[in-house]
Design an enzyme around this catalytic site. Structure first.
Site, PDB file in Angstrom:
ATOM      1  N   GLU A   1      29.464  43.675  38.798  1.00  0.00           N
ATOM      2  CA  GLU A   1      30.054  42.597  37.999  1.00  0.00           C
ATOM      3  C   GLU A   1      29.015  41.841  37.179  1.00  0.00           C
ATOM      4  O   GLU A   1      29.367  41.193  36.182  1.00  0.00           O
ATOM      5  CB  GLU A   1      30.846  41.641  38.917  1.00  0.00           C
ATOM      6  CG  GLU A   1      32.103  42.322  39.464  1.00  0.00           C
ATOM      7  CD  GLU A   1      32.850  41.515  40.522  1.00  0.00           C
ATOM      8  OE1 GLU A   1      34.081  41.623  40.564  1.00  0.00           O
ATOM      9  OE2 GLU A   1      32.207  40.797  41.321  1.00  0.00           O
TER      10      GLU A   1
ATOM     11  N   GLY B   1      42.820  42.117  41.566  1.00  0.00           N
ATOM     12  CA  GLY B   1      44.059  42.860  41.739  1.00  0.00           C
ATOM     13  C   GLY B   1      45.162  42.127  40.986  1.00  0.00           C
ATOM     14  O   GLY B   1      45.302  40.912  41.105  1.00  0.00           O
TER      15      GLY B   1
ATOM     16  N   MET C   1      38.727  37.573  45.857  1.00  0.00           N
ATOM     17  CA  MET C   1      38.153  37.104  47.114  1.00  0.00           C
ATOM     18  C   MET C   1      37.083  36.010  46.960  1.00  0.00           C
ATOM     19  O   MET C   1      36.407  35.691  47.930  1.00  0.00           O
ATOM     20  CB  MET C   1      37.565  38.313  47.884  1.00  0.00           C
ATOM     21  CG  MET C   1      38.606  39.395  48.143  1.00  0.00           C
ATOM     22  SD  MET C   1      37.952  40.907  48.891  1.00  0.00           S
ATOM     23  CE  MET C   1      37.544  40.323  50.533  1.00  0.00           C
ATOM     24  N   GLU C   2      36.917  35.448  45.750  1.00  0.00           N
ATOM     25  CA  GLU C   2      35.864  34.443  45.541  1.00  0.00           C
ATOM     26  C   GLU C   2      36.250  33.233  44.696  1.00  0.00           C
ATOM     27  O   GLU C   2      35.636  32.164  44.819  1.00  0.00           O
ATOM     28  CB  GLU C   2      34.615  35.078  44.885  1.00  0.00           C
ATOM     29  CG  GLU C   2      33.957  36.181  45.682  1.00  0.00           C
ATOM     30  CD  GLU C   2      34.616  37.546  45.487  1.00  0.00           C
ATOM     31  OE1 GLU C   2      35.361  37.704  44.487  1.00  0.00           O
ATOM     32  OE2 GLU C   2      34.422  38.436  46.324  1.00  0.00           O
TER      33      GLU C   2
ATOM     34  N   ASP D   1      43.135  46.955  39.737  1.00  0.00           N
ATOM     35  CA  ASP D   1      44.159  47.596  40.585  1.00  0.00           C
ATOM     36  C   ASP D   1      45.341  46.636  40.674  1.00  0.00           C
ATOM     37  O   ASP D   1      45.265  45.512  40.177  1.00  0.00           O
ATOM     38  CB  ASP D   1      43.594  47.862  41.996  1.00  0.00           C
ATOM     39  CG  ASP D   1      43.116  46.590  42.667  1.00  0.00           C
ATOM     40  OD1 ASP D   1      41.926  46.262  42.535  1.00  0.00           O
ATOM     41  OD2 ASP D   1      43.951  45.885  43.279  1.00  0.00           O
TER      42      ASP D   1
HETATM   43  C1  4EZ Z   1      36.985  40.762  45.391  1.00  0.00           C
HETATM   44  N1  4EZ Z   1      37.080  41.936  44.556  1.00  0.00           N
HETATM   45  C2  4EZ Z   1      37.202  43.174  45.330  1.00  0.00           C
HETATM   46  C3  4EZ Z   1      36.089  43.527  46.246  1.00  0.00           C
HETATM   47  C4  4EZ Z   1      36.312  44.878  46.881  1.00  0.00           C
HETATM   48  C5  4EZ Z   1      35.116  46.871  47.877  1.00  0.00           C
HETATM   49  C6  4EZ Z   1      33.825  47.347  48.439  1.00  0.00           C
HETATM   50  C7  4EZ Z   1      38.138  41.817  43.511  1.00  0.00           C
HETATM   51  C8  4EZ Z   1      39.415  42.540  43.788  1.00  0.00           C
HETATM   52  C9  4EZ Z   1      40.295  42.321  44.840  1.00  0.00           C
HETATM   53  N2  4EZ Z   1      40.296  41.448  45.883  1.00  0.00           N
HETATM   54  C10 4EZ Z   1      39.922  43.567  43.044  1.00  0.00           C
HETATM   55  N3  4EZ Z   1      41.102  43.989  43.579  1.00  0.00           N
HETATM   56  C11 4EZ Z   1      41.352  43.236  44.687  1.00  0.00           C
HETATM   57  C12 4EZ Z   1      42.392  43.263  45.647  1.00  0.00           C
HETATM   58  N4  4EZ Z   1      43.402  44.138  45.551  1.00  0.00           N
HETATM   59  N5  4EZ Z   1      42.345  42.385  46.665  1.00  0.00           N
HETATM   60  C13 4EZ Z   1      41.309  41.498  46.752  1.00  0.00           C
HETATM   61  O1  4EZ Z   1      36.933  39.612  44.651  1.00  0.00           O
HETATM   62  C14 4EZ Z   1      35.132  45.388  47.624  1.00  0.00           C
END
Ligand code: 4EZ
Length: 234
Positions: free
Chosen positions: A13, A79, A173-174, A197
């Site tokens: 990122e 997401g 998640m942040e 996603d």
């Molecule tokens: C968290 N980030 C994902 C980290 C995934 C994998 C090794 C964003 C994110 C997200 N968070 C993208 N899609 C998500 C989802 N479906 N649920 C939660 O900020 C680490």
């Protein structure tokens, strides 16, 4: 002099942001690396926090309290919940909530703890600026509610609950933890995410396939925001 914090959660990122800075200094602090640079006459501090609310709280606090940043921009992926958000689309958070903060057993609403509030609002001026930047680029940027929690959501039922309680458009998640820090310390903040996603059963596959390209889309927009902020600051 204005000092801008730019943060992400994962290396992917912030790498596209570091690539745009000719020269930066790496500083180790609080078990993380911070990258300091001067960009078109303003100071910038870049870092990735690691995933989740705790690490992002630590990084946001450090960028403000230790590095003295005056504003904070977050760039990353999310997401999508709102069906109008497709892979690669940008969402700007108007307000954010912690979807996994639950003391409902005591009659409190989801996301609420005494002394806090369910939602934290992002800076209105930065949101306005993002609309201007989007227009200049001929891009559309959707505004919406972002829900944050310490889980990668890949389940329709969990998603439905997040819509039910928060009417959220996207989740990650942040964002909300960074929002709480900036709000408490009176630092204007802006949370931008590009969809990787749709938080359904295929989410982990979609994330693996699109996280890098979506992270670049978000990072490029953030750098346009930086240029615009610098322009306004001159
Ligand atoms: C968290 N980030 C994902 C980290 C995934 C994998 C090794 C964003 C994110 C997200 N968070 C993208 N899609 C998500 C989802 N479906 N649920 C939660 O900020 C680490």
């Amino acid at each position: 002099m204005l000092k801008i914090a730019i943060m992400g959660a994962m290396p992917e990122e912030i790498t596209p942001i570091l690539e745009k800075l000719n020269n930066y200094k790496t500083i180790k602090y609080a078990d993380n690396e911070y990258y300091e640079a001067t960009y078109e006459g303003v100071e910038i501090v870049v870092a990735y926090s690691k995933i989740g609310k705790v690490f992002s709280t630590l990084t946001a606090t450090t960028m403000i309290q230790h590095f003295g940043c005056d504003i904070l921009l977050f760039s990353g992926v999310a997401g999508g919940i709102n069906p109008s958000l497709k892979i690669g689309d940008l969402i700007v958070a108007t307000k954010l909530a912690q979807h996994d903060l639950d003391i409902t057993a005591f009659g409190h609403p989801m996301g609420f703890v005494p002394g806090g509030s369910v939602f934290v609002e992002a800076d209105k001026n930065l949101i306005e600026l993002s609309k201007k930047v989007a227009k200049e680029l001929g891009k559309t940027v959707q505004e919406g509610v972002i829900a944050t929690g310490d889980q990668f959501v890949h389940n329709e039922k969990v998603k439905d609950n997040i819509v039910k309680y928060f009417n959220a458009d996207a989740l990650e998640m942040e964002g909300a933890s960074v929002a709480v820090v900036c709000n408490a310390l009176n630092i204007p903040f802006f949370i931008l995410r590009a969809i990787s996603d749709t938080a359904d059963t295929d989410a982990s596959f979609s994330f693996d396939e699109f996280m890098q390209s979506s992270a670049i889309i978000s990072a490029e927009f953030i750098m346009k925001m930086v240029q615009s902020i610098i322009g306004n600051n001159k």
